[in-house]
Design an enzyme around this catalytic site. Structure first.
Site, PDB file in Angstrom:
ATOM      1  N   GLY A   1     -86.072 -17.240 -74.600  1.00 36.29           N
ATOM      2  CA  GLY A   1     -87.202 -17.557 -74.115  1.00 36.29           C
ATOM      3  C   GLY A   1     -87.256 -18.901 -73.164  1.00 36.29           C
ATOM      4  O   GLY A   1     -87.827 -20.076 -73.319  1.00 36.29           O
TER       5      GLY A   1
ATOM      6  N   HIS B   1     -91.598 -11.739 -63.669  1.00 36.66           N
ATOM      7  CA  HIS B   1     -90.594 -10.731 -63.335  1.00 36.66           C
ATOM      8  C   HIS B   1     -89.423 -11.271 -62.095  1.00 36.66           C
ATOM      9  O   HIS B   1     -89.795 -11.947 -61.239  1.00 36.66           O
ATOM     10  CB  HIS B   1     -91.366  -9.698 -62.491  1.00 36.66           C
ATOM     11  CG  HIS B   1     -90.233  -8.535 -62.254  1.00 36.66           C
ATOM     12  ND1 HIS B   1     -89.658  -7.673 -63.468  1.00 36.66           N
ATOM     13  CD2 HIS B   1     -89.967  -7.836 -61.212  1.00 36.66           C
ATOM     14  CE1 HIS B   1     -89.179  -6.672 -62.797  1.00 36.66           C
ATOM     15  NE2 HIS B   1     -88.985  -6.841 -61.550  1.00 36.66           N
TER      16      HIS B   1
END
Length: 218
Positions: A16, A113
């Site tokens: 993360g 992305h």
């Protein structure tokens, strides 16, 4: 009267790193969102430990115990509703989402992305960019749509592709830009400056970046 900060949930599956950048950005008193919850489908995801050290509530919804994706997502949905979440940020969440779940969070769920969408959807974006010999690569924050790596684009950043680049070296430079644009995109959306019109995101007060490497420059 001060506007109420949006309550944000971040969905992760691993370390993360983009989640960390969002948590750190949200510490600013003028940031229009608070990170209220981090959910992982992996019980020992490294990112959960960081979230806990920051005082962020965490939850684990293990996809493996559900018979199908929609049952898994309905369990996530119950957790989100219980925490009164306004916005979702996907940050390395390695599960494909069903149209049902995406529909529940239309224009309220962001993803990042590692490519300049609509180019290089899917996995292994850096290897594919190098194989194609492109000169510019980058990252994109977009609203989530039912199709994979699709949806209106909120922010993008570009990096040059160097002649001696490896996938790891290129990925590191792109990741540094991801950490810049994800907090920016969340700030724009949570603060109401970004709005979806059709397939585009319009941003109040945005101006083109002088070096054309970051959009928007606000």
């Amino acid at each position: 009267m001060t506007a109420k900060r949006k309550r944000v949930a971040i969905l992760i599956s691993g370390r993360g790193s983009n989640m960390r950048s969002l948590v750190e950005a949200a510490r600013a008193p003028d940031f229009p969102a608070e990170i209220a919850l981090v959910i992982s489908n992996i019980a020992d995801a490294q990112g959960l430990d960081f979230a806990r050290t920051q005082g962020v509530a965490t939850a684990v919804v293990d996809h493996k115990i559900f018979s199908n994706r929609e049952k898994f997502e309905r369990a996530i949905q119950e957790t989100l509703l219980a925490q009164e979440i306004d916005l979702i940020c996907l940050a390395g969440f390695m599960r494909l989402l069903t149209p049902w779940f995406v529909g529940q969070w239309r224009d309220r769920m962001l993803n990042i992305h590692p490519a300049l969408l609509p180019s290089y959807r899917g996995l292994h974006t850096h290897e594919r960019a190098l194989a194609d010999g492109v000169k510019i690569h980058g990252a994109t924050v977009h609203f989530v749509a039912p199709e994979m790596d699709a949806g209106p684009i909120v922010a993008q950043a570009a990096v040059p592709v160097l002649q001696d680049d490896t996938p790891d070296a290129l990925a590191a430079r792109v990741l540094a830009q991801e950490h810049r644009i994800y907090p920016l995109a969340l700030k724009l959306v949570a603060g109401g400056a970004a709005r979806v019109e059709g397939v585009r995101v319009l941003i109040d007060g945005a101006a083109p970046a002088p070096d054309a490497l970051l959009w928007p420059a606000v």
